[in-house]
Design a protein around this motif. Structure first.
Motif, PDB file in Angstrom:
ATOM      1  N   VAL A 206      28.943  28.799  26.770  1.00  0.00           N
ATOM      2  CA  VAL A 206      30.279  28.735  26.807  1.00  0.00           C
ATOM      3  C   VAL A 206      31.246  28.530  27.987  1.00  0.00           C
ATOM      4  O   VAL A 206      30.662  29.168  29.174  1.00  0.00           O
ATOM      5  CB  VAL A 206      31.284  29.381  25.810  1.00  0.00           C
ATOM      6  N   SER A 207      32.098  27.526  28.223  1.00  0.00           N
ATOM      7  CA  SER A 207      33.300  27.771  29.296  1.00  0.00           C
ATOM      8  C   SER A 207      33.946  28.740  28.773  1.00  0.00           C
ATOM      9  O   SER A 207      34.486  29.354  27.934  1.00  0.00           O
ATOM     10  CB  SER A 207      33.770  25.885  28.891  1.00  0.00           C
ATOM     11  N   VAL A 208      34.877  28.763  29.918  1.00  0.00           N
ATOM     12  CA  VAL A 208      35.468  29.983  29.991  1.00  0.00           C
ATOM     13  C   VAL A 208      37.122  29.941  30.369  1.00  0.00           C
ATOM     14  O   VAL A 208      37.323  28.725  31.359  1.00  0.00           O
ATOM     15  CB  VAL A 208      35.344  31.397  30.749  1.00  0.00           C
ATOM     16  N   THR A 209      38.253  30.507  29.674  1.00  0.00           N
ATOM     17  CA  THR A 209      39.742  30.385  30.633  1.00  0.00           C
ATOM     18  C   THR A 209      40.231  31.820  31.446  1.00  0.00           C
ATOM     19  O   THR A 209      39.766  32.886  29.590  1.00  0.00           O
ATOM     20  CB  THR A 209      40.684  29.654  29.272  1.00  0.00           C
ATOM     21  N   LEU A 210      40.293  31.727  31.938  1.00  0.00           N
ATOM     22  CA  LEU A 210      40.451  32.813  33.036  1.00  0.00           C
ATOM     23  C   LEU A 210      42.317  33.425  32.932  1.00  0.00           C
ATOM     24  O   LEU A 210      42.725  32.589  33.270  1.00  0.00           O
ATOM     25  CB  LEU A 210      40.182  32.939  34.697  1.00  0.00           C
ATOM     26  N   ASP A 211      42.243  33.884  31.580  1.00  0.00           N
ATOM     27  CA  ASP A 211      44.494  33.901  31.880  1.00  0.00           C
ATOM     28  C   ASP A 211      44.639  34.975  33.055  1.00  0.00           C
ATOM     29  O   ASP A 211      44.207  36.705  33.221  1.00  0.00           O
ATOM     30  CB  ASP A 211      45.050  34.673  30.817  1.00  0.00           C
ATOM     31  N   VAL A 212      45.302  34.837  33.787  1.00  0.00           N
ATOM     32  CA  VAL A 212      45.466  36.091  34.558  1.00  0.00           C
ATOM     33  C   VAL A 212      46.321  36.749  35.316  1.00  0.00           C
ATOM     34  O   VAL A 212      46.191  37.494  35.360  1.00  0.00           O
ATOM     35  CB  VAL A 212      46.758  34.602  36.305  1.00  0.00           C
ATOM     36  N   GLY A 213      47.221  37.055  34.007  1.00  0.00           N
ATOM     37  CA  GLY A 213      48.219  37.811  33.298  1.00  0.00           C
ATOM     38  C   GLY A 213      47.148  38.734  32.828  1.00  0.00           C
ATOM     39  O   GLY A 213      47.371  40.371  32.875  1.00  0.00           O
ATOM     40  N   HIS A 214      46.258  38.440  31.948  1.00  0.00           N
ATOM     41  CA  HIS A 214      45.338  39.103  31.183  1.00  0.00           C
ATOM     42  C   HIS A 214      44.400  39.617  32.214  1.00  0.00           C
ATOM     43  O   HIS A 214      44.103  40.917  32.319  1.00  0.00           O
ATOM     44  CB  HIS A 214      44.453  38.636  29.742  1.00  0.00           C
ATOM     45  N   ILE A 215      43.759  39.747  33.379  1.00  0.00           N
ATOM     46  CA  ILE A 215      42.896  39.680  34.499  1.00  0.00           C
ATOM     47  C   ILE A 215      43.371  41.032  35.037  1.00  0.00           C
ATOM     48  O   ILE A 215      43.465  41.810  35.237  1.00  0.00           O
ATOM     49  CB  ILE A 215      42.349  38.480  35.469  1.00  0.00           C
ATOM     50  N   LEU A 216      44.869  40.628  35.148  1.00  0.00           N
ATOM     51  CA  LEU A 216      45.851  41.524  36.298  1.00  0.00           C
ATOM     52  C   LEU A 216      45.907  43.228  35.243  1.00  0.00           C
ATOM     53  O   LEU A 216      46.018  43.984  35.685  1.00  0.00           O
ATOM     54  CB  LEU A 216      47.023  41.134  36.613  1.00  0.00           C
ATOM     55  N   SER A 217      46.527  42.924  33.768  1.00  0.00           N
ATOM     56  CA  SER A 217      46.171  43.616  33.004  1.00  0.00           C
ATOM     57  C   SER A 217      44.939  44.948  32.936  1.00  0.00           C
ATOM     58  O   SER A 217      45.242  45.328  32.883  1.00  0.00           O
ATOM     59  CB  SER A 217      46.338  43.376  31.870  1.00  0.00           C
ATOM     60  N   TYR A 218      43.956  43.825  33.386  1.00  0.00           N
ATOM     61  CA  TYR A 218      42.704  45.164  33.272  1.00  0.00           C
ATOM     62  C   TYR A 218      42.344  45.253  34.243  1.00  0.00           C
ATOM     63  O   TYR A 218      42.111  46.881  34.634  1.00  0.00           O
ATOM     64  CB  TYR A 218      41.692  44.266  33.036  1.00  0.00           C
ATOM     65  N   GLN A 219      42.569  45.151  35.388  1.00  0.00           N
ATOM     66  CA  GLN A 219      43.148  45.441  37.032  1.00  0.00           C
ATOM     67  C   GLN A 219      43.633  46.787  36.848  1.00  0.00           C
ATOM     68  O   GLN A 219      43.293  47.795  37.276  1.00  0.00           O
ATOM     69  CB  GLN A 219      42.947  44.720  38.043  1.00  0.00           C
ATOM     70  N   TRP A 220      45.232  46.953  36.284  1.00  0.00           N
ATOM     71  CA  TRP A 220      46.168  48.001  36.416  1.00  0.00           C
ATOM     72  C   TRP A 220      46.122  48.654  35.368  1.00  0.00           C
ATOM     73  O   TRP A 220      45.686  50.030  35.532  1.00  0.00           O
ATOM     74  CB  TRP A 220      47.684  47.232  35.869  1.00  0.00           C
ATOM     75  N   LEU A 221      45.183  48.672  34.299  1.00  0.00           N
ATOM     76  CA  LEU A 221      44.064  49.541  33.735  1.00  0.00           C
ATOM     77  C   LEU A 221      43.183  50.232  34.210  1.00  0.00           C
ATOM     78  O   LEU A 221      43.488  51.402  34.207  1.00  0.00           O
ATOM     79  CB  LEU A 221      43.716  49.076  32.234  1.00  0.00           C
ATOM     80  N   ARG A 222      42.650  49.649  34.864  1.00  0.00           N
ATOM     81  CA  ARG A 222      41.481  50.440  36.145  1.00  0.00           C
ATOM     82  C   ARG A 222      41.829  51.103  37.255  1.00  0.00           C
ATOM     83  O   ARG A 222      41.861  51.720  38.398  1.00  0.00           O
ATOM     84  CB  ARG A 222      40.810  49.259  36.761  1.00  0.00           C
ATOM     85  N   GLY A 223      43.085  51.149  37.572  1.00  0.00           N
ATOM     86  CA  GLY A 223      43.610  51.561  38.563  1.00  0.00           C
ATOM     87  C   GLY A 223      44.024  50.909  39.827  1.00  0.00           C
ATOM     88  O   GLY A 223      44.224  51.030  41.210  1.00  0.00           O
ATOM     89  N   ARG A 224      44.060  49.614  39.735  1.00  0.00           N
ATOM     90  CA  ARG A 224      43.012  48.193  40.421  1.00  0.00           C
ATOM     91  C   ARG A 224      44.303  47.381  40.348  1.00  0.00           C
ATOM     92  O   ARG A 224      44.791  46.668  40.147  1.00  0.00           O
ATOM     93  CB  ARG A 224      42.496  47.573  40.624  1.00  0.00           C
ATOM     94  N   THR A 225      45.854  48.012  41.398  1.00  0.00           N
ATOM     95  CA  THR A 225      47.140  46.995  41.991  1.00  0.00           C
ATOM     96  C   THR A 225      46.908  46.806  43.426  1.00  0.00           C
ATOM     97  O   THR A 225      45.793  47.691  44.255  1.00  0.00           O
ATOM     98  CB  THR A 225      47.676  48.615  41.450  1.00  0.00           C
ATOM     99  N   GLY A 226      47.816  46.555  43.425  1.00  0.00           N
ATOM    100  CA  GLY A 226      48.390  46.112  45.474  1.00  0.00           C
ATOM    101  C   GLY A 226      46.725  44.937  45.574  1.00  0.00           C
ATOM    102  O   GLY A 226      46.181  44.049  44.775  1.00  0.00           O
ATOM    103  N   THR A 227      46.326  44.963  47.053  1.00  0.00           N
ATOM    104  CA  THR A 227      45.129  44.566  46.979  1.00  0.00           C
ATOM    105  C   THR A 227      43.901  44.628  46.397  1.00  0.00           C
ATOM    106  O   THR A 227      42.900  44.138  46.237  1.00  0.00           O
ATOM    107  CB  THR A 227      44.718  44.557  48.732  1.00  0.00           C
ATOM    108  N   SER A 228      43.617  45.878  45.804  1.00  0.00           N
ATOM    109  CA  SER A 228      42.956  46.276  45.162  1.00  0.00           C
ATOM    110  C   SER A 228      42.760  45.416  43.679  1.00  0.00           C
ATOM    111  O   SER A 228      41.842  44.975  42.748  1.00  0.00           O
ATOM    112  CB  SER A 228      42.976  47.726  44.648  1.00  0.00           C
ATOM    113  N   MET A 229      43.644  44.658  43.256  1.00  0.00           N
ATOM    114  CA  MET A 229      43.408  43.956  42.010  1.00  0.00           C
ATOM    115  C   MET A 229      42.673  42.408  42.070  1.00  0.00           C
ATOM    116  O   MET A 229      42.175  41.919  41.636  1.00  0.00           O
ATOM    117  CB  MET A 229      45.041  43.126  41.897  1.00  0.00           C
ATOM    118  N   PHE A 230      42.193  41.966  43.074  1.00  0.00           N
ATOM    119  CA  PHE A 230      40.801  41.288  44.096  1.00  0.00           C
ATOM    120  C   PHE A 230      39.581  41.851  43.773  1.00  0.00           C
ATOM    121  O   PHE A 230      38.812  40.873  43.885  1.00  0.00           O
ATOM    122  CB  PHE A 230      41.540  40.772  45.646  1.00  0.00           C
ATOM    123  N   ASP A 231      39.879  43.347  44.043  1.00  0.00           N
ATOM    124  CA  ASP A 231      38.058  43.660  43.959  1.00  0.00           C
ATOM    125  C   ASP A 231      37.576  43.464  42.316  1.00  0.00           C
ATOM    126  O   ASP A 231      37.889  43.285  41.110  1.00  0.00           O
ATOM    127  CB  ASP A 231      38.366  45.260  43.250  1.00  0.00           C
TER     128      ASP A 231
END
Length: 325
Positions: A206-231
């Protein structure tokens, strides 16, 4: 039903900035019942008159009108009026909320697919999108979709659900990366979210849609804030991404909140800038759920980053196929 000329987006076309709207029945920004079968509210009509020239495509998210059996006939008069208020030829997509692809329960998608396909025959949707979430349990809708069960068995079930939805739908299906908002939902299972989503997209084809807020919500949940949001973003199925979503978000007490209040975070703009050249098959970037006054003017707090997004997407549309940010 009178046929409305369909709109279709060529698969290779960069559509630019789009607008996505959640239009509940009876809300100020939504649909209203009328003797003629329904219409958008005056506030929505004012927004469309003022702003739709800035967008290359649109979608709206399905909201049930009542608890009656799902019938396209009950909705099309209102949907006709929505599209009559938009430019002729603007590409159209549709955000379903009933496919329920993340559920671990048995779920009959045939009525939802039939309903969606009837709308597609009338409006020519370029794609149908829905979050990979648990939208209902035992027939009861949830206030906010939960992420799928993050286990191997949960992945197996969600993949089969996505395959079935793709097979039943006539327009292309885009599966959206789910939200992981801490405090707004909870997660069952320990599989990595990016790996889970890539494996599902590949196995379900399937093709996908990436919700930028949803990605950030997952990164924040994993402790990846600041420049770590690109990890670790390269673990996502970026080559399958056809659309990015941005809706109003906020960081409250160090926790990420997906509020859909129209105000974009600086981090969302930065992450969009990062993703644009890394998604080679992208069709468009959607500003989702704008909030505006009775005259259709965006609320003051949303205007700065909305304009930043508009300029960024304009540069992407006119730029080379792939370039470094």
């Amino acid at each position: 039903m009178t046929t409305v000329l369909p709109s279709a987006a060529p698969a290779s076309t960069r559509l630019g900035l789009g607008v996505g709207m959640d239009l509940p029945w009876g809300a100020k920004i939504g649909f209203v019942d009328t003797a003629g079968g329904g219409d958008v509210t005056p506030r929505v009509r004012a927004f469309l008159k003022r702003h739709t020239g800035q967008f290359g495509y649109s979608f709206f998210a399905f909201q049930p009108r009542n608890r009656a059996r799902l019938r396209a006939h009950d909705y099309v008069r209102a949907y006709d009026r929505l599209y009559e208020a938009m430019p002729v030829g603007m590409a159209r997509a549709f955000h379903q909320t009933l496919l329920n692809m993340g559920t671990p329960e048995a779920y009959d998608r045939h009525p939802v697919a039939q309903f969606t396909n009837e709308l597609h025959a009338r409006y020519g949707f370029s794609w149908v999108v829905e979050d990979l979430g648990i939208w209902s349990l035992r027939g009861r809708p949830l206030p906010y979709p939960l992420p799928p069960v993050m286990t191997e068995r949960g992945l197996e079930l969600a993949t089969e659900n996505a395959k079935e939805a793709r097979r039943l739908l006539e327009p292309p299906l885009h599966v959206e990366f789910p939200g992981f908002t801490e405090g707004g939902s909870f997660v069952l299972g320990g599989l990595d979210g990016f790996d889970y989503f890539r494996r599902l997209a590949d196995d379900a084809d399937v093709s996908v849609t990436l919700d930028v807020g949803h990605i950030l919500s997952y990164q924040w949940l994993r402790g990846r804030t600041g420049t770590s949001m690109f990890d670790e973003l390269e673990r996502l199925p970026l080559e399958r991404c056809r659309e990015l979503h941005l809706s109003g978000c906020q960081i409250v007490g160090g926790k990420f909140r997906d509020l859909h209040h129209g105000v974009l975070l600086d981090e969302q703009i930065e992450l969009t800038r990062y993703l644009l050249p890394r998604c080679p098959n992208l069709l468009g970037v959607t500003y989702e759920d704008p909030v505006y006054a009775e005259d259709g003017v965006l609320v003051q707090r949303s205007r700065r980053n909305y304009e930043r997004l508009r300029l960024l997407v304009g540069e992407w549309v006119s730029g080379p196929g792939r370039s470094e940010p």
